[in-house]
Design an enzyme around this catalytic site. Structure first.
Site, short mmCIF file in Angstrom:
data_model
loop_
_atom_site.label_atom_id
_atom_site.label_comp_id
_atom_site.label_asym_id
_atom_site.label_seq_id
_atom_site.Cartn_x
_atom_site.Cartn_y
_atom_site.Cartn_z
CG ASP A 6 5.84 3.65 0.38
OD1 ASP A 6 4.63 3.58 0.09
OD2 ASP A 6 6.26 4.25 1.39
CE LYS B 151 2.80 5.20 7.89
NZ LYS B 151 1.45 5.09 8.41
CE1 TYR C 173 -2.27 3.28 2.65
CE2 TYR C 173 -3.61 2.65 0.76
CZ TYR C 173 -3.33 3.52 1.80
OH TYR C 173 -4.11 4.64 1.97
P1 KE4 Z 1 -0.46 8.51 4.55
O1 KE4 Z 1 -1.07 9.18 3.32
O2 KE4 Z 1 -1.49 7.73 5.34
O3 KE4 Z 1 0.36 9.47 5.40
O4 KE4 Z 1 0.62 7.46 4.02
C1 KE4 Z 1 0.23 6.50 3.08
C2 KE4 Z 1 1.19 5.33 3.17
C3 KE4 Z 1 2.17 5.21 2.19
N1 KE4 Z 1 3.06 4.20 2.23
C4 KE4 Z 1 3.02 3.27 3.22
C5 KE4 Z 1 4.03 2.16 3.22
C6 KE4 Z 1 2.04 3.35 4.24
O5 KE4 Z 1 2.01 2.41 5.22
C7 KE4 Z 1 1.11 4.40 4.22
C8 KE4 Z 1 0.00 4.54 5.25
N2 KE4 Z 1 -0.04 3.52 6.26
C9 KE4 Z 1 -1.33 3.27 6.82
C10 KE4 Z 1 -1.16 2.15 7.88
N3 KE4 Z 1 -0.68 0.94 7.37
C11 KE4 Z 1 -1.96 4.48 7.39
C12 KE4 Z 1 -3.11 4.22 8.33
C13 KE4 Z 1 -4.41 4.69 7.73
O6 KE4 Z 1 -4.61 4.54 6.51
O7 KE4 Z 1 -5.23 5.18 8.53
#
Ligand code: KE4
Length: 432
Positions: free
Chosen positions: A239, A267, A144
């Site tokens: 990523d 993060k 993801y």
């Molecule tokens: P954000 O847009 O949520 O800041 O990041 C997206 C993203 C991109 N790449 C990786 C590897 C990620 O894990 C994420 C977002 N992680 C999720 C939890 N696995 C965010 C939690 C959520 O969607 O509420």
């Protein structure tokens, strides 16, 4: 345990917010209960609106590597806020953060701040397409990278694995430029590059997937990704939104010794405030406006408060790298405890671990691929989650997420978690 206030808030929230939450995983849909509404947090613990206190293994999905509301992250933040929270202008602190990231990641000569991991991945793809002049991208099922259209795509039918949308609202035309490969599968990778290699602008990959649970990469898969992308003039995007500054100070690329062309971060680098970043070699980043023709912008990108808190955390990690060993040892201890409990109760479950990143899957399969992960018993995971919650441990509310440790988790916390894990597995076994 009483969740009365959370339940009332959820009812109200559902009137005003889709699903009552601002991000789907928080709705606890896959663990079949109304979500807990958190009121405050400190260190390794969160407290909900009903006053229940939980040992927390979500850690805001990664940012809280030093623990919640850490004095280190918060140092001087009030003064920064009083000096102004956003100017829409360049600030000195952005230079400090950019320099620290470039020093920590030899693959990065220049880095651009954005406001989320989604923006980082979306922008990295645009840079790759602008730099190579190609349209196709390759991602892997189970990984993801945020919710931009090109990445909300899964394997299409038929052999060619051209993408079909995983989400409504993604144009078929967009999805068709995304090829979806199988993570850790070298044969699929070889076939994809033989078919389309010369048309692929970029491969984007989580070097250690944390979004299908934690699935350890085969090192030869990551190495072949690097070899194939070099051979076909495709850019390799790591990523590292989760793994960056978590797996090691220099992220997965330091941990595995493989240098990508572009890195996405998020993060941890914002210390718990909205943040994302993408960076790479100078000749690649020179395509980014205002230097080049790839446009990307953001009102709050690099805002002083997130940069200040992020810098506090990154500087602390930089001068306390022993924390990575401590977190890896705690993750190892937790994994060994879980494995002993699984063996003692006979419950069908396996654990995975890469450094301080840990996962538990309710399956008897060895978990190496997305297909393996999908064999997991998500109903059993839901029972596990609720059992742990009832006993004061907040695990991720989905089988397909990683367990997040922090420097604030003590050995006692780990041992307490192992004991509670044993009781919950025993309860599941009895009710099986
Ligand atoms: P954000 O847009 O949520 O800041 O990041 C997206 C993203 C991109 N790449 C990786 C590897 C990620 O894990 C994420 C977002 N992680 C999720 C939890 N696995 C965010 C939690 C959520 O969607 O509420």
């Amino acid at each position: 345990m009483n969740f009365e206030r959370s339940n009332k808030l959820y009812e109200q929230a559902c009137r005003y917010i889709p699903g009552g939450v601002n991000s789907p995983v928080r709705a606890y849909k896959s663990v079949n209960m109304a979500p807990v509404f958190v009121k405050s947090a400190r260190g390794a613990y969160v407290t909900d609106e009903d006053g229940n206190r939980f040992l927390d293994y979500i850690g805001s999905w990664g940012p809280m590597i030093l623990g919640h509301a850490s004095d280190i992250a918060l140092k001087g933040v009030e003064e920064v806020i009083r000096a102004g929270t956003s100017f829409g202008a360049a600030t000195a602190v952005e230079v400090d953060v950019a320099k620290l990231i470039c020093d920590a990641y030899p693959s990065i000569d220049m880095v651009r701040m954005v406001n989320s991991g989604t923006e980082a991945a979306m922008s990295a793809l645009r840079v790759a397409r602008g730099y190579t002049g190609r349209d196709m991208i390759l991602k892997f099922e189970g990984c993801y990278h945020g919710h931009s259209d090109a990445l909300l795509v899964k394997s299409g039918s038929g052999t060619l694995t051209y993408g079909i949308p995983t989400s409504a609202g993604v144009a078929a035309d967009t999805a068709k430029h995304t090829i979806v490969g199988k993570y850790n599968d070298l044969i699929s990778l070889k076939e994809i590059f033989e078919n389309d290699g010369k048309r692929i602008a970029a491969v984007i990959v989580e070097p250690v997937p944390g979004n299908m649970g934690v699935v350890p990469p085969k090192i030869e898969f990551l190495m072949e990704l690097r070899r194939k992308t070099k051979e076909y003039g495709t850019l390799l995007i790591f990523d590292e939104v989760i793994t960056g500054f978590r797996l090691a100070f220099g992220g997965a690329q330091e941990y595995f010794g493989i240098k990508p062309d572009i890195t996405c971060l998020g993060k941890i680098i914002g210390g718990g405030l909205p943040v994302g970043a993408y960076g790479g070699k100078r000749d690649i980043m020179n395509v980014v406006a205002p230097l080049g023709g790839v446009y990307q912008a953001g009102t709050l990108s690099g805002n002083p408060v997130a940069m200040h808190m992020g810098l506090n955390v990154l500087r602390y990690l930089q001068s306390h790298k022993e924390l990575y060993k401590q977190m890896e040892e705690n993750a190892k201890r937790l994994q060994e405890g879980f494995e002993t409990n699984i063996a003692d109760t006979g419950i069908k479950a396996v654990t995975t671990r890469v450094g301080g990143m840990l996962g538990i899957f309710f399956t008897d399969q060895c978990v190496k691929t997305y297909e393996d992960v999908m064999m997991s018993d998500t109903a059993m995971y839901a029972r596990y989650f609720r059992g742990m919650l009832e006993r004061g441990v907040l695990m991720p509310p989905s089988q397909f997420e990683g367990i997040f440790l922090s420097a604030a988790h003590t050995t006692d916390d780990i041992d307490k978690t192992i004991e509670i894990n044993r009781r919950v597995l025993k309860e599941i076994q009895i009710n099986e």
